[in-house]
Design an enzyme around this catalytic site. Structure first.
Site, PDB file in Angstrom:
ATOM      1  N   GLN A 288      -6.209   5.325 -28.597  1.00  0.00           N
ATOM      2  CA  GLN A 288      -7.210   6.099 -29.343  1.00  0.00           C
ATOM      3  C   GLN A 288      -7.046   5.798 -30.838  1.00  0.00           C
ATOM      4  O   GLN A 288      -6.717   4.685 -31.185  1.00  0.00           O
ATOM      5  CB  GLN A 288      -7.134   7.606 -29.042  1.00  0.00           C
ATOM      6  CG  GLN A 288      -7.500   7.954 -27.611  1.00  0.00           C
ATOM      7  CD  GLN A 288      -6.363   7.746 -26.635  1.00  0.00           C
ATOM      8  OE1 GLN A 288      -5.259   8.209 -26.856  1.00  0.00           O
ATOM      9  NE2 GLN A 288      -6.609   7.051 -25.558  1.00  0.00           N
TER      10      GLN A 288
ATOM     11  N   LYS B 297      -7.598  -2.865 -30.901  1.00  0.00           N
ATOM     12  CA  LYS B 297      -6.129  -2.833 -31.059  1.00  0.00           C
ATOM     13  C   LYS B 297      -5.438  -3.707 -30.016  1.00  0.00           C
ATOM     14  O   LYS B 297      -4.459  -4.367 -30.320  1.00  0.00           O
ATOM     15  CB  LYS B 297      -5.599  -1.399 -30.896  1.00  0.00           C
ATOM     16  CG  LYS B 297      -6.045  -0.447 -31.964  1.00  0.00           C
ATOM     17  CD  LYS B 297      -5.498   0.936 -31.732  1.00  0.00           C
ATOM     18  CE  LYS B 297      -6.076   1.626 -30.507  1.00  0.00           C
ATOM     19  NZ  LYS B 297      -7.492   2.000 -30.602  1.00  0.00           N
TER      20      LYS B 297
ATOM     21  N   GLY C 283      -8.482   2.010 -23.148  1.00  0.00           N
ATOM     22  CA  GLY C 283      -8.917   0.844 -22.397  1.00  0.00           C
ATOM     23  C   GLY C 283      -8.913  -0.357 -23.313  1.00  0.00           C
ATOM     24  O   GLY C 283      -9.538  -0.324 -24.365  1.00  0.00           O
ATOM     25  N   HIS C 284      -8.138  -1.367 -22.948  1.00  0.00           N
ATOM     26  CA  HIS C 284      -8.095  -2.574 -23.767  1.00  0.00           C
ATOM     27  C   HIS C 284      -8.650  -3.728 -22.958  1.00  0.00           C
ATOM     28  O   HIS C 284      -8.349  -3.856 -21.779  1.00  0.00           O
ATOM     29  CB  HIS C 284      -6.652  -2.942 -24.121  1.00  0.00           C
ATOM     30  CG  HIS C 284      -5.987  -1.957 -25.010  1.00  0.00           C
ATOM     31  ND1 HIS C 284      -6.621  -1.375 -26.066  1.00  0.00           N
ATOM     32  CD2 HIS C 284      -4.726  -1.487 -25.022  1.00  0.00           C
ATOM     33  CE1 HIS C 284      -5.774  -0.570 -26.688  1.00  0.00           C
ATOM     34  NE2 HIS C 284      -4.621  -0.603 -26.064  1.00  0.00           N
TER      35      HIS C 284
ATOM     36  N   ASP D  90     -11.412   2.078 -30.144  1.00  0.00           N
ATOM     37  CA  ASP D  90     -12.154   0.868 -29.800  1.00  0.00           C
ATOM     38  C   ASP D  90     -12.237  -0.117 -30.960  1.00  0.00           C
ATOM     39  O   ASP D  90     -13.206  -0.856 -31.090  1.00  0.00           O
ATOM     40  CB  ASP D  90     -13.575   1.221 -29.301  1.00  0.00           C
ATOM     41  CG  ASP D  90     -13.521   2.265 -28.216  1.00  0.00           C
ATOM     42  OD1 ASP D  90     -12.725   2.094 -27.292  1.00  0.00           O
ATOM     43  OD2 ASP D  90     -14.275   3.259 -28.302  1.00  0.00           O
TER      44      ASP D  90
HETATM   45  P1  IMP Z   1      -9.974  12.494 -23.813  1.00  0.00           P
HETATM   46  O1  IMP Z   1      -8.955  11.690 -24.543  1.00  0.00           O
HETATM   47  O2  IMP Z   1     -10.369  11.879 -22.506  1.00  0.00           O
HETATM   48  O3  IMP Z   1      -9.584  13.931 -23.685  1.00  0.00           O
HETATM   49  O4  IMP Z   1     -11.303  12.500 -24.711  1.00  0.00           O
HETATM   50  C1  IMP Z   1     -11.355  13.142 -25.967  1.00  0.00           C
HETATM   51  C2  IMP Z   1     -12.174  12.326 -26.965  1.00  0.00           C
HETATM   52  O5  IMP Z   1     -11.479  11.116 -27.256  1.00  0.00           O
HETATM   53  C3  IMP Z   1     -13.558  11.916 -26.472  1.00  0.00           C
HETATM   54  O6  IMP Z   1     -14.438  11.899 -27.579  1.00  0.00           O
HETATM   55  C4  IMP Z   1     -13.339  10.508 -25.968  1.00  0.00           C
HETATM   56  O7  IMP Z   1     -14.546   9.744 -25.972  1.00  0.00           O
HETATM   57  C5  IMP Z   1     -12.351  10.004 -26.997  1.00  0.00           C
HETATM   58  N1  IMP Z   1     -11.508   8.917 -26.510  1.00  0.00           N
HETATM   59  C6  IMP Z   1     -10.429   9.000 -25.716  1.00  0.00           C
HETATM   60  N2  IMP Z   1      -9.884   7.795 -25.511  1.00  0.00           N
HETATM   61  C7  IMP Z   1     -10.625   6.917 -26.220  1.00  0.00           C
HETATM   62  C8  IMP Z   1     -10.532   5.509 -26.444  1.00  0.00           C
HETATM   63  O8  IMP Z   1      -9.637   4.802 -25.963  1.00  0.00           O
HETATM   64  N3  IMP Z   1     -11.500   4.971 -27.244  1.00  0.00           N
HETATM   65  C9  IMP Z   1     -12.468   5.723 -27.826  1.00  0.00           C
HETATM   66  N4  IMP Z   1     -12.576   7.034 -27.660  1.00  0.00           N
HETATM   67  C10 IMP Z   1     -11.676   7.628 -26.861  1.00  0.00           C
END
Ligand code: IMP
Length: 432
Positions: free
Chosen positions: A222, A16, A40-41, A13
């Protein structure tokens, strides 16, 4: 120098999408190399807001877009985005999806949801989009890949084989509803028909483009501290956002990557569970969240806010090989009189370190040691260049550069597309 990786330097977040959108205007192709719709962008263009989860952010600029083999693809989400972009007048005929990318199937989403529930207090706080279970099946060699949609018979067969096992787990272990073969197979044949034209040999496409001198952006999803190997395991995602994975996740040689731009917020946020040394105490926590509008794009969850953590950023620079930084959302700090910045951690034995602890228990116990910089207490709206920034805001940026030994080549001062300052110009950051 045509190949640039854009990587999140914190816990995600960082903005990017906005940086990719900016650099995409000077680039020829934008690729995603890992992750899926957990990303999510949000990109704001005039009165239009685009929320993107599966497609690379370059789609908004009308650039050719690649979803690489390292990604996981939820067909419902991807097709929804393709439909929406087409409806809003953006052509999608140059979207290329790797046949080697894995499909997030409905059971992956179901398992992500029930397994998080079962973990209770130990939950990771995933986005519940099926990311972990899909990558797990890839590693187990049980996955269904994008190329499997090319042949209806193979697709049906693979769904049947997978369901025979997954339904057992869902019913007997997780005590939840199984999936019905006919329903899933029919739905996926519909998706397959829509997506078939987009399936491509993306490794060949990107390699050829690079050989022809095209400018290619690799958009990480991420971020570093959520990296499966280098992040704060187990509170991480199930792929490798770090820059080196761009080569693997698209299928090019690692020597083709020329530059790495790290994206960091001027403070830090985190969603999901896990340690967070610079967490801001209440009531300032709530104030920061409101000032920064810190709510998840995918899940709507409240993000936790922290002061800028240079120990973690130093680590991100190391493990990614970041050679320049974008510092986003500097304007969010405009209201604050004092700005603590963490430059060292105090460890359990009382010693201090400027390097990120190698072991989880040291990191969990680490206390931030702050240097407090003065705020500027004026809006940044009117700043058209770095030189227009208030002296204290410039000093904040220079402090970051000095302590990290890395130049800040982009500074974000607002949500709109044009609110980014760049001392050397945006084109040079894109390698143009
Ligand atoms: P997952 O990727 O859904 O398996 O989540 C694993 C961890 O990554 C969790 O702490 C999520 O909140 C975090 N996470 C996954 N995608 C994002 C993102 O785009 N932004 C921030 N945190 C993320």
């Amino acid at each position: 120098m045509p190949a640039t990786v854009i990587v999140g330097a914190q816990w995600g977040d960082e903005g990017k999408g906005k940086i990719v959108d900016l650099l995409a205007q000077h680039s020829d192709i934008v690729c995603r190399y890992q992750g899926g719709p957990n990303a999510g962008h949000t990109i704001v263009v005039g009165s239009e807001t685009y929320k993107i989860r599966a497609l690379p952010s370059g789609i908004v600029r009308g650039k050719p877009c690649v979803i690489g083999n390292g990604c996981v693809v939820d067909l419902e989400v991807l097709i929804g985005e393709l439909d929406e972009f087409e409806r809003r007048g953006h052509p999608t005929d140059e979207v290329y999806v790797s046949g080697n990318a894995h499909l997030i199937m409905p059971w992956h989403v179901a398992i992500d949801q029930v397994s998080e529930r079962r973990l209770g207090k130990l939950a990771i706080g995933t986005t519940k989009r099926g990311i972990g279970p899909c990558y797990a099946d890839k590693a187990m060699r049980l996955g269904i890949r994008v190329q499997d949609i090319l042949d209806p018979k193979i697709l049906r067969q693979k769904i049947e084989v997978a369901l025979a096992e997954k339904n057992l787990w869902l019913e007997r272990v997780y005590e939840t509803e199984p999936f019905e073969l006919e329903t899933v197979a029919t739905q996926y044949e519909d998706y397959a028909q829509r997506l078939r034209p987009f399936v491509a040999d993306t490794s060949l496409y990107v390699d050829t483009a690079l050989r022809n001198g095209k400018l290619v952006l690799f958009e990480g999803a991420q971020a570093t501290l959520l990296d499966l190997d280098h992040g704060t395991y187990p509170f991480v995602t199930s792929s490798n956002p770090v820059a080196a994975y761009a080569a693997i996740g698209v299928g090019i040689g690692l020597k083709r990557i020329d530059r790495v731009l790290g994206v960091a917020k001027a403070y830090v946020t985190r969603v999901g569970e896990g340690p967070f040394p610079t967490l801001i105490p209440e009531p300032q926590q709530t104030r920061m969240r409101e000032l920064g509008g810190e709510y998840g794009t995918v899940t709507g969850r409240e993000r936790l806010c922290g002061w800028l953590d240079l120990v973690a950023l130093r680590y991100a620079i190391r493990v990614n090989g970041i050679d320049q930084l974008a510092l986003t959302k500097l304007d969010v700090l405009s209201e604050l009189a004092e700005l603590p910045v963490c430059n060292r951690y105090r460890l359990r034995d009382g010693s201090e370190t400027s390097e990120f602890p190698a072991h989880q228990s040291d990191f969990h116990a680490a206390e931030p040691v702050y240097e407090v910089l003065p705020g500027w207490r004026e809006p940044l709206d009117a700043c058209a260049s770095i030189d227009d920034l208030p002296a204290a805001a410039r000093a904040y940026v220079e402090f970051v550069e000095r302590e990290l030994g890395t130049e800040v080549t982009l500074v974000g001062t607002g949500a709109e597309r044009e609110r980014i300052l760049s001392p050397h110009g945006v084109a040079s950051v894109a390698g143009a």
